[in-house]
Write a protein that holds these residues in place. Structure first.
Motif, mmCIF file in Angstrom:
data_model
loop_
_atom_site.group_PDB
_atom_site.id
_atom_site.type_symbol
_atom_site.label_atom_id
_atom_site.label_comp_id
_atom_site.label_asym_id
_atom_site.label_seq_id
_atom_site.Cartn_x
_atom_site.Cartn_y
_atom_site.Cartn_z
ATOM 1 N N THR A 44 41.566 40.205 41.065
ATOM 2 C CA THR A 44 41.619 40.890 42.624
ATOM 3 C C THR A 44 42.883 41.185 42.726
ATOM 4 O O THR A 44 43.769 40.892 42.316
ATOM 5 C CB THR A 44 40.928 39.566 43.199
ATOM 6 O OG1 THR A 44 41.935 38.575 43.413
ATOM 7 C CG2 THR A 44 39.666 39.064 43.123
ATOM 8 N N ARG A 71 37.771 43.190 38.452
ATOM 9 C CA ARG A 71 37.389 42.594 39.881
ATOM 10 C C ARG A 71 38.020 43.243 41.000
ATOM 11 O O ARG A 71 37.603 43.319 42.234
ATOM 12 C CB ARG A 71 38.378 41.272 39.874
ATOM 13 C CG ARG A 71 37.642 40.124 39.136
ATOM 14 C CD ARG A 71 36.146 39.798 39.396
ATOM 15 N NE ARG A 71 35.729 39.796 40.724
ATOM 16 C CZ ARG A 71 35.846 38.721 41.497
ATOM 17 N NH1 ARG A 71 36.481 37.633 41.212
ATOM 18 N NH2 ARG A 71 35.600 38.984 42.649
ATOM 19 N N SER A 72 38.862 44.450 40.892
ATOM 20 C CA SER A 72 39.288 45.391 42.014
ATOM 21 C C SER A 72 39.390 46.682 41.342
ATOM 22 O O SER A 72 39.613 46.906 40.135
ATOM 23 C CB SER A 72 40.512 44.869 42.500
ATOM 24 O OG SER A 72 41.633 44.443 41.599
ATOM 25 N N SER A 85 26.863 44.215 37.417
ATOM 26 C CA SER A 85 27.385 42.913 37.112
ATOM 27 C C SER A 85 26.894 42.641 35.530
ATOM 28 O O SER A 85 27.597 41.610 34.893
ATOM 29 C CB SER A 85 26.846 41.825 37.923
ATOM 30 O OG SER A 85 25.441 41.930 37.699
ATOM 31 N N SER A 92 23.411 42.875 39.764
ATOM 32 C CA SER A 92 24.044 43.590 41.144
ATOM 33 C C SER A 92 24.628 44.868 40.789
ATOM 34 O O SER A 92 25.611 44.963 39.660
ATOM 35 C CB SER A 92 24.911 42.479 41.552
ATOM 36 O OG SER A 92 24.282 41.237 41.639
ATOM 37 N N TYR A 94 27.664 47.699 43.047
ATOM 38 C CA TYR A 94 28.547 47.766 44.058
ATOM 39 C C TYR A 94 29.156 48.991 43.969
ATOM 40 O O TYR A 94 29.769 49.786 43.120
ATOM 41 C CB TYR A 94 29.676 46.587 44.042
ATOM 42 C CG TYR A 94 30.461 46.569 45.315
ATOM 43 C CD1 TYR A 94 29.986 45.725 46.337
ATOM 44 C CD2 TYR A 94 31.683 47.237 45.444
ATOM 45 C CE1 TYR A 94 30.727 45.757 47.625
ATOM 46 C CE2 TYR A 94 32.456 47.162 46.449
ATOM 47 C CZ TYR A 94 31.809 46.342 47.463
ATOM 48 O OH TYR A 94 32.467 46.504 48.674
ATOM 49 N N LYS A 102 39.042 48.776 46.596
ATOM 50 C CA LYS A 102 38.625 47.616 46.701
ATOM 51 C C LYS A 102 39.368 46.510 46.098
ATOM 52 O O LYS A 102 39.487 46.405 45.017
ATOM 53 C CB LYS A 102 36.943 47.539 46.415
ATOM 54 C CG LYS A 102 36.247 48.343 46.968
ATOM 55 C CD LYS A 102 35.898 47.876 48.431
ATOM 56 C CE LYS A 102 34.892 48.634 49.250
ATOM 57 N NZ LYS A 102 34.856 48.330 50.752
ATOM 58 N N ALA A 104 38.699 43.399 46.099
ATOM 59 C CA ALA A 104 37.930 42.342 45.364
ATOM 60 C C ALA A 104 36.452 42.563 45.463
ATOM 61 O O ALA A 104 35.813 42.811 46.543
ATOM 62 C CB ALA A 104 37.957 40.986 46.247
ATOM 63 N N LEU A 105 35.807 43.005 44.313
ATOM 64 C CA LEU A 105 34.557 43.168 44.120
ATOM 65 C C LEU A 105 33.692 41.912 44.223
ATOM 66 O O LEU A 105 34.385 40.856 43.870
ATOM 67 C CB LEU A 105 34.022 43.962 42.936
ATOM 68 C CG LEU A 105 34.769 45.229 42.250
ATOM 69 C CD1 LEU A 105 34.255 45.620 41.036
ATOM 70 C CD2 LEU A 105 34.530 46.229 43.425
ATOM 71 N N PRO A 106 32.442 41.861 44.847
ATOM 72 C CA PRO A 106 31.747 40.661 44.773
ATOM 73 C C PRO A 106 31.442 40.038 43.606
ATOM 74 O O PRO A 106 30.865 38.902 43.724
ATOM 75 C CB PRO A 106 30.660 41.223 45.721
ATOM 76 C CG PRO A 106 30.260 42.783 45.531
ATOM 77 C CD PRO A 106 31.876 43.239 45.164
ATOM 78 N N PHE A 107 31.420 40.636 42.701
ATOM 79 C CA PHE A 107 31.273 39.986 41.181
ATOM 80 C C PHE A 107 32.071 40.726 40.172
ATOM 81 O O PHE A 107 32.957 41.574 40.504
ATOM 82 C CB PHE A 107 29.896 40.329 40.942
ATOM 83 C CG PHE A 107 29.424 41.652 40.829
ATOM 84 C CD1 PHE A 107 29.819 42.596 39.983
ATOM 85 C CD2 PHE A 107 28.589 42.131 41.749
ATOM 86 C CE1 PHE A 107 29.430 44.004 40.042
ATOM 87 C CE2 PHE A 107 28.470 43.452 42.079
ATOM 88 C CZ PHE A 107 28.779 44.360 41.345
ATOM 89 N N THR A 108 32.253 40.003 38.911
ATOM 90 C CA THR A 108 33.045 40.710 37.835
ATOM 91 C C THR A 108 32.006 41.756 37.236
ATOM 92 O O THR A 108 31.013 41.695 37.004
ATOM 93 C CB THR A 108 33.277 39.627 36.697
ATOM 94 O OG1 THR A 108 34.207 38.649 37.134
ATOM 95 C CG2 THR A 108 33.911 40.402 35.649
#
Length: 115
Positions: A44, A71-72, A85, A92, A94, A102, A104-108
């Motif tokens: 992140t 992650r970013s 994901s 998922s 994004y 971004k 930090a993504l909400p997941f890897t």
């Protein structure tokens, strides 16, 4: 004497303001992403290993180049980047729109498409 003292004080203030302006400007790892590219980091806040997709055209499902995933993202391209994901563009999703960053993504992210 008072005039020269005033000039010295004014010059000192001007130098202090200029120095503060240049020193206080924050920089981000995301800013090293070149125009038209999509830059991705394993951590992140644009940390860790970095992978760059140079001047991307539309891409079907592609597995991320970083084994640990991403992650970013700094999307400095004219296209939309979609992170998934799972390694087969499922799970998922994004969206990172063109010219969007971004930290930090909400997941890897394990795979992606460029639309």
């Amino acid at each position: 004497m008072a005039k020269s003292r005033l000039r010295v004080i004014a010059a000192g203030i001007a130098v202090g303001v200029i120095a503060t302006t240049f020193v206080a400007t924050p920089s981000s790892a995301a800013t090293d992403c070149q125009m038209f590219d999509i830059c991705k980091w394993a951590g992140t806040n644009f940390t860790g290993a970095k992978s760059t997709t140079k001047n991307p055209g539309a891409k079907s499902c592609t597995v991320e180049g970083l084994s640990q995933g991403i992650r970013s993202v700094d999307n400095f391209s004219a296209r939309t980047y979609v992170s998934y994901s799972n390694a087969n563009c499922t799970g998922s999703s994004y969206y990172v729109n063109k010219l969007e960053t971004k930290a930090a993504l909400p997941f890897t992210g394990r795979s992606y498409k460029v639309l």
